[in-house]
Enzyme design. Structure first.
Site, PDB file in Angstrom:
ATOM      1  N   ASN A 137      78.358 -37.910  28.314  1.00 60.27           N
ATOM      2  CA  ASN A 137      77.825 -39.208  27.715  1.00 60.27           C
ATOM      3  C   ASN A 137      76.510 -38.793  27.347  1.00 60.27           C
ATOM      4  OD1 ASN A 137      76.606 -41.661  27.235  1.00 60.27           O
ATOM      5  ND2 ASN A 137      78.437 -42.683  27.659  1.00 60.27           N
ATOM      6  N   HIS A 147      71.822 -41.435  26.779  1.00 63.65           N
ATOM      7  CA  HIS A 147      70.520 -41.685  27.361  1.00 63.65           C
ATOM      8  C   HIS A 147      69.469 -40.797  26.628  1.00 63.65           C
ATOM      9  CE1 HIS A 147      71.858 -45.142  29.460  1.00 63.65           C
ATOM     10  NE2 HIS A 147      72.600 -44.489  29.971  1.00 63.65           N
ATOM     11  N   HIS A 182      78.221 -44.127  23.381  1.00 60.24           N
ATOM     12  CA  HIS A 182      78.561 -45.875  23.208  1.00 60.24           C
ATOM     13  C   HIS A 182      77.660 -46.496  21.950  1.00 60.24           C
ATOM     14  CE1 HIS A 182      79.284 -49.586  25.441  1.00 60.24           C
ATOM     15  NE2 HIS A 182      79.226 -50.071  24.415  1.00 60.24           N
ATOM     16  N   ARG A 227      76.397 -49.566  20.683  1.00 59.44           N
ATOM     17  CA  ARG A 227      76.552 -51.005  21.256  1.00 59.44           C
ATOM     18  C   ARG A 227      76.200 -51.919  20.094  1.00 59.44           C
ATOM     19  NH1 ARG A 227      76.044 -52.643  26.157  1.00 59.44           N
ATOM     20  NH2 ARG A 227      76.630 -51.327  27.663  1.00 59.44           N
ATOM     21  N   ARG A 270      70.790 -50.288  21.267  1.00 59.99           N
ATOM     22  CA  ARG A 270      69.687 -50.022  22.115  1.00 59.99           C
ATOM     23  C   ARG A 270      69.621 -48.508  22.344  1.00 59.99           C
ATOM     24  NH1 ARG A 270      72.072 -52.151  27.843  1.00 59.99           N
ATOM     25  NH2 ARG A 270      72.367 -54.085  26.369  1.00 59.99           N
ATOM     26  N   HIS A 271      70.691 -47.732  22.019  1.00 58.64           N
ATOM     27  CA  HIS A 271      70.506 -46.281  22.089  1.00 58.64           C
ATOM     28  C   HIS A 271      71.077 -45.505  20.704  1.00 58.64           C
ATOM     29  CE1 HIS A 271      74.269 -46.897  24.398  1.00 58.64           C
ATOM     30  NE2 HIS A 271      73.434 -47.093  25.410  1.00 58.64           N
ATOM     31  N   GLU A 312      82.749 -44.843  22.160  1.00 56.83           N
ATOM     32  CA  GLU A 312      83.000 -46.190  22.883  1.00 56.83           C
ATOM     33  C   GLU A 312      82.588 -47.116  22.215  1.00 56.83           C
ATOM     34  OE1 GLU A 312      80.976 -45.933  26.748  1.00 56.83           O
ATOM     35  OE2 GLU A 312      82.229 -44.128  27.270  1.00 56.83           O
ATOM     36  N   THR A 357      74.322 -51.672  31.933  1.00 59.46           N
ATOM     37  CA  THR A 357      75.322 -50.890  31.477  1.00 59.46           C
ATOM     38  C   THR A 357      76.461 -51.690  31.793  1.00 59.46           C
ATOM     39  OG1 THR A 357      76.224 -48.782  31.964  1.00 59.46           O
ATOM     40  CG2 THR A 357      75.699 -50.081  33.939  1.00 59.46           C
ATOM     41  N   THR A 358      77.665 -51.226  30.953  1.00 56.26           N
ATOM     42  CA  THR A 358      79.108 -51.660  31.264  1.00 56.26           C
ATOM     43  C   THR A 358      79.289 -52.110  32.378  1.00 56.26           C
ATOM     44  OG1 THR A 358      79.626 -50.147  29.454  1.00 56.26           O
ATOM     45  CG2 THR A 358      81.373 -51.286  30.228  1.00 56.26           C
ATOM     46  N   GLU A 370      91.083 -45.315  30.452  1.00 56.81           N
ATOM     47  CA  GLU A 370      90.084 -44.620  31.378  1.00 56.81           C
ATOM     48  C   GLU A 370      89.772 -45.576  32.329  1.00 56.81           C
ATOM     49  OE1 GLU A 370      86.238 -43.868  29.091  1.00 56.81           O
ATOM     50  OE2 GLU A 370      85.220 -43.598  31.178  1.00 56.81           O
ATOM     51  N   HIS A 409      82.433 -43.832  34.934  1.00 55.30           N
ATOM     52  CA  HIS A 409      81.362 -44.758  35.302  1.00 55.30           C
ATOM     53  C   HIS A 409      80.685 -44.573  36.382  1.00 55.30           C
ATOM     54  CE1 HIS A 409      78.968 -48.521  35.161  1.00 55.30           C
ATOM     55  NE2 HIS A 409      79.056 -48.386  33.853  1.00 55.30           N
ATOM     56  N   GLY A 437      77.401 -39.545  32.194  1.00 57.68           N
ATOM     57  CA  GLY A 437      76.431 -39.571  31.344  1.00 57.68           C
ATOM     58  C   GLY A 437      75.055 -39.544  32.193  1.00 57.68           C
ATOM     59  N   HIS A 438      74.887 -40.775  32.831  1.00 53.09           N
ATOM     60  CA  HIS A 438      73.570 -40.893  33.380  1.00 53.09           C
ATOM     61  C   HIS A 438      73.137 -39.868  34.529  1.00 53.09           C
ATOM     62  CE1 HIS A 438      70.387 -43.009  35.612  1.00 53.09           C
ATOM     63  NE2 HIS A 438      70.161 -43.484  34.637  1.00 53.09           N
TER      64      HIS A 438
HETATM   65  N1  PXP Z   1      82.754 -44.438  30.467  1.00 54.51           N
HETATM   66  C1  PXP Z   1      82.531 -45.563  30.084  1.00 54.51           C
HETATM   67  C2  PXP Z   1      83.664 -46.369  29.430  1.00 54.51           C
HETATM   68  C3  PXP Z   1      81.183 -46.049  29.945  1.00 54.51           C
HETATM   69  O1  PXP Z   1      80.988 -47.502  29.311  1.00 54.51           O
HETATM   70  C4  PXP Z   1      80.133 -45.397  30.333  1.00 54.51           C
HETATM   71  C5  PXP Z   1      78.712 -45.764  30.140  1.00 54.51           C
HETATM   72  O2  PXP Z   1      78.311 -45.967  29.067  1.00 54.51           O
HETATM   73  C6  PXP Z   1      80.803 -44.121  31.151  1.00 54.51           C
HETATM   74  C7  PXP Z   1      81.880 -43.617  31.282  1.00 54.51           C
HETATM   75  C8  PXP Z   1      79.595 -43.282  31.571  1.00 54.51           C
HETATM   76  O3  PXP Z   1      78.935 -43.869  32.772  1.00 54.51           O
HETATM   77  P1  PXP Z   1      77.320 -43.100  33.542  1.00 54.51           P
HETATM   78  O4  PXP Z   1      76.367 -43.292  32.544  1.00 54.51           O
HETATM   79  O5  PXP Z   1      77.533 -44.195  34.565  1.00 54.51           O
HETATM   80  O6  PXP Z   1      78.123 -41.657  33.886  1.00 54.51           O
END
Ligand code: PXP
Length: 249
Positions: free
Chosen positions: A8, A11, A44, A46, A50-51, A71, A101-102, A152, A201, A223-224
């Site tokens: 992901n 960021h 994602h 949104r 925002r990104h 997403e 975040t979600t 997921e 997540h 992602g993060h």
């Molecule tokens: N899966 C979903 C559905 C998400 O909304 C996110 C965050 O955008 C992620 C995975 C990735 O999460 P993280 O950035 O914490 O790894």
């Protein structure tokens, strides 16, 4: 078979949007992730942009050669973007404008009437449809009942238990182990219904191993933590290392 990794790259766009400029390029980021062995790219889009921006999706659709997973909330605007740009997969997520975040899974069972036509539109346009849900049997059943092809599983609660002070204390690790078992059972349930099962997540280099050992989970969206490490190691190495953690388990 080991699970796939979709990186992901939201960021990378967060840094770009901090200045509303053209760098860092998420297109370059996507290419580096793929070169480092990622199986796909996740972003994602949104409501507040925002990104990730609309144009990012269009460009990524042209550039990503592995798998593009987008997403989005199941709003009319977003479903329109999905149908028009046709990523390989769309993951339906809940969205609250004030969230950082979600915050958890989509309440599929409580929103069947609005979700069903959205899923039909996406599937009719040839897109594979996933939904981000908590590891709860009734939500997985509801997703399957309206033609969602993948769940997921939200790993946010598990991730929370593996962080800092909580992880260091006995109670945190007991609860983390309990959460791994809950996710495993949900993954087995989803597979038994003929669905694909992904997870994501809050996953990190430290906590992904226990979930990568669950054979029913075939894909991770992370992602993060990868982008954070990339600030110091470079993106190629950060992606390679995460793939190593998933494959080792
Ligand atoms: N899966 C979903 C559905 C998400 O909304 C996110 C965050 O955008 C992620 C995975 C990735 O999460 P993280 O950035 O914490 O790894």
């Amino acid at each position: 078979m080991t699970a796939k990794l979709n990186v992901n790259i939201d960021h990378v766009a967060t840094i770009r949007e901090a200045r509303k400029t053209i760098e860092p390029s998420i297109i370059t980021a996507a290419v580096i992730c793929e070169q480092a062995g990622a199986d796909g790219i996740t972003v994602h889009i949104r409501g507040d942009r925002r990104h990730i921006q609309d144009r990012d999706i269009e460009l990524l659709r042209e550039v990503v050669t592995t798998y593009l997973n987008v997403e989005m909330a199941a709003t009319e605007e977003m479903i329109g973007i999905g149908v028009r740009t046709k990523p390989d997969a769309i993951s339906l997520v809940p969205e609250n404008p004030n969230e950082i975040t979600t915050e958890g899974g989509l309440d599929v069972s409580g929103n069947l009437e609005t979700l069903k036509p959205a899923v039909e539109k996406l599937r009719d346009s040839g897109v594979f449809v996933s939904a981000f849900v908590d590891p709860i049997t009734s939500q997985i059943d509801a997703a399957q009942s309206i033609g969602i092809q993948q769940v997921e599983l939200c790993t946010g609660e598990y991730a929370e238990m593996t962080l800092g002070a909580k992880a260091a204390h006995g109670e945190g690790s007991v609860r983390a182990a309990r959460e791994v078992e809950r996710i495993r059972q949900a993954a087995v349930h989803g597979t038994s219904l003929g669905m694909k099962v992904a997870a994501g997540h809050g996953l990190t280099y430290r906590n992904v191993g226990s979930l990568a050992a669950i054979p029913e989970i075939t894909e991770f969206n992370i992602g993060h933590n990868i982008i954070s490490r990339a600030v110091f190691t470079g993106l190629y190495k950060a992606v390679e290392e995460m793939i190593g953690k998933i494959r080792k388990s």
